[in-house]
Design an enzyme around this catalytic site. Structure first.
Site, PDB file in Angstrom:
ATOM      1  N   GLN A 118      30.113 -21.266 -11.145  1.00 23.31           N
ATOM      2  CA  GLN A 118      30.701 -19.971 -10.793  1.00 23.31           C
ATOM      3  C   GLN A 118      31.552 -20.042  -9.524  1.00 23.31           C
ATOM      4  OE1 GLN A 118      27.110 -17.631 -10.480  1.00 23.31           O
ATOM      5  NE2 GLN A 118      26.828 -17.507 -12.702  1.00 23.31           N
ATOM      6  N   HIS A 170      25.827 -18.202  -8.164  1.00 17.42           N
ATOM      7  CA  HIS A 170      25.543 -17.071  -7.277  1.00 17.42           C
ATOM      8  C   HIS A 170      26.169 -17.209  -5.887  1.00 17.42           C
ATOM      9  CE1 HIS A 170      21.812 -15.729  -9.818  1.00 17.42           C
ATOM     10  NE2 HIS A 170      22.865 -16.032 -10.555  1.00 17.42           N
ATOM     11  N   GLU A 181      22.449  -3.504 -10.536  1.00 21.21           N
ATOM     12  CA  GLU A 181      22.267  -2.365  -9.629  1.00 21.21           C
ATOM     13  C   GLU A 181      23.566  -1.938  -8.967  1.00 21.21           C
ATOM     14  OE1 GLU A 181      19.635  -3.799  -6.601  1.00 21.21           O
ATOM     15  OE2 GLU A 181      17.880  -3.835  -7.930  1.00 21.21           O
ATOM     16  N   TYR A 198      17.081  -4.555   0.236  1.00 17.60           N
ATOM     17  CA  TYR A 198      17.360  -4.100  -1.128  1.00 17.60           C
ATOM     18  C   TYR A 198      16.464  -4.752  -2.174  1.00 17.60           C
ATOM     19  CZ  TYR A 198      20.680  -1.109   0.957  1.00 17.60           C
ATOM     20  OH  TYR A 198      21.224  -0.096   1.710  1.00 17.60           O
ATOM     21  N   TYR A 229      15.044 -14.841 -17.408  1.00 13.61           N
ATOM     22  CA  TYR A 229      15.749 -15.167 -18.641  1.00 13.61           C
ATOM     23  C   TYR A 229      14.747 -15.733 -19.644  1.00 13.61           C
ATOM     24  CZ  TYR A 229      19.958 -14.465 -15.964  1.00 13.61           C
ATOM     25  OH  TYR A 229      20.935 -13.907 -15.184  1.00 13.61           O
TER      26      TYR A 229
HETATM   27 CA   LIG Z   1      17.553  -4.218  -5.480  1.00  8.27          CA
END
Ligand SMILES: [Ca+2]
Length: 369
Positions: free
Chosen positions: A80, A145, A238, A248, A259
């Site tokens: 990525q 990520h 989210e 968070y 997964y």
């Molecule tokens: Ca969260």
């Protein structure tokens, strides 16, 4: 509309049918791009596009992409990673400055997200004065990520989203790394004196918020509020309203699962001291690109709505919140768009989408009344 009826209509999908009456269309403004990741806007209507493999190009709407801009640093274009986000300084017309982020190669196959500042030459052909102003620590051996969205604040600072690198998820809960964080730095990379953790022993001073997984959407709205979305694991994407110092939750709380199934950690969706998302998606849409539309070009229904690209389903999600930040309208637009990597509002007040799979930047045409 009756306010009590609206959530029910949303649940039944009726608001989508209602707004389809507008049926806005997409028009291609640039094509023949290879894996485009982000679009920014230069004076005179010129577009600036990143391609994940490491090229930055300009293009006039309707024209062909330029040759690669010279001077872009080496990027780690694996998985990525690569050349990812770009924005122009709000004073670009005077200072020719832009900011971009990318997967920065490190030693022993490691990499991490870095934020750089540069000037674009007057002929738009090369970057000069390139300076890395922030590097995520620690670098890790991972292809996944990177996060990597940038937002400029009205008072001249930069926010940057940083992913958990997949294998570093537990670091998202500790303040001694930049893994799974949003950071705030000055435009020269300095640490603002009022960052929330500057006086906390053992904490990295750039940290603004933590407990994030992988965020490819970050934007300031017309009121100056910072919004972010992030990929959940399997389920649990989210949209979050970001405040300094807040946690968070990832990976302690999530609405997703591993997964292939199976709970994550203790399988919690809520915990004291951890923020809840404003909107969550189960199943995941795989969000990329985020804007809260300021312009009235598409009428009152769309103004102040969030527009979020979906990589997984290839559409754009529109979400409008009520005064209490609860989702009041939600619909899926452009169901055949293909993988949407970025969503921006141009200086012309129009919405621009980066369609990764099609190698295009497209513009949403306003409907004529
Ligand atoms: Ca969260």
């Amino acid at each position: 509309m009756n306010k009590r009826l609206l959530p029910l209509l949303v649940a039944l999908g009726c608001t989508a049918a209602q707004s389809q009456a507008q049926s806005p269309q997409l028009e291609t403004v640039v094509d023949a791009l290879k894996t485009p990741w982000a679009v920014a806007f230069l004076p005179g209507g010129l577009l600036l596009v990143t391609e994940r493999e490491g090229q930055m190009r300009t293009a006039q709407p309707g024209g062909k992409p330029s040759a690669p801009i010279q001077g872009v640093p080496a990027v780690d274009a694996v998985g990525q990673g690569g050349l990812l986000d770009v924005i122009t300084d709000s004073d670009f017309a005077r200072n020719r400055t832009l900011y971009f982020c990318y997967a920065e190669p490190g030693e022993n196959k490691t990499n991490g997200t870095a934020l750089a500042r540069a000037k674009l030459s007057a002929d738009n052909k090369r970057l000069t004065d390139v300076k890395v102003i922030f590097s995520q620590q620690p670098k890790m051996e991972s292809r996944l990520h990177f996060g990597c969205r940038i937002a400029e604040t009205p008072d001249g600072k930069l926010f940057l989203s940083l992913g958990d690198r997949y294998k570093g998820m537990d670091k998202a809960q500790t303040l001694d790394s930049h893994v799974g964080k949003i950071v705030r730095v000055g435009k020269d990379g300095s640490v603002p004196a009022d960052n929330p953790y500057v006086k906390t022993a053992g904490a990295l001073p750039e940290i603004w918020s933590y407990g994030h997984r992988n965020s490819q959407g970050l934007t300031l709205d017309a009121q100056g509020k910072l919004w972010q979305h992030e990929h959940g694991p399997q389920g649990g994407d989210e949209l979050n309203l970001i405040a300094p110092k807040f946690n968070y939750g990832w990976p302690v709380i999530t609405y997703g699962e591993n997964y292939g199934g199976g709970r994550i950690g203790e399988g919690l969706a809520a915990k004291t001291g951890m923020e809840q998302p404003v909107v969550k998606w189960v199943p995941s849409i795989a969000p990329a690109g985020l804007v809260r539309l300021k312009s009235a070009k598409y009428g009152p229904a769309w103004q102040n709505s969030f527009f979020i690209g979906s990589l997984k389903f290839g559409h754009v999600e529109r979400v409008k919140l009520d005064a209490d930040n609860r989702p009041a309208e939600q619909e899926k637009l452009f169901p055949d768009a293909g993988r949407v990597r970025d969503v921006r509002e141009g200086p012309d007040g129009l919405l621009y989408l980066v369609l990764e799979g099609h190698g295009r930047v497209v513009r949403v045409k306003p409907t004529t009344p």
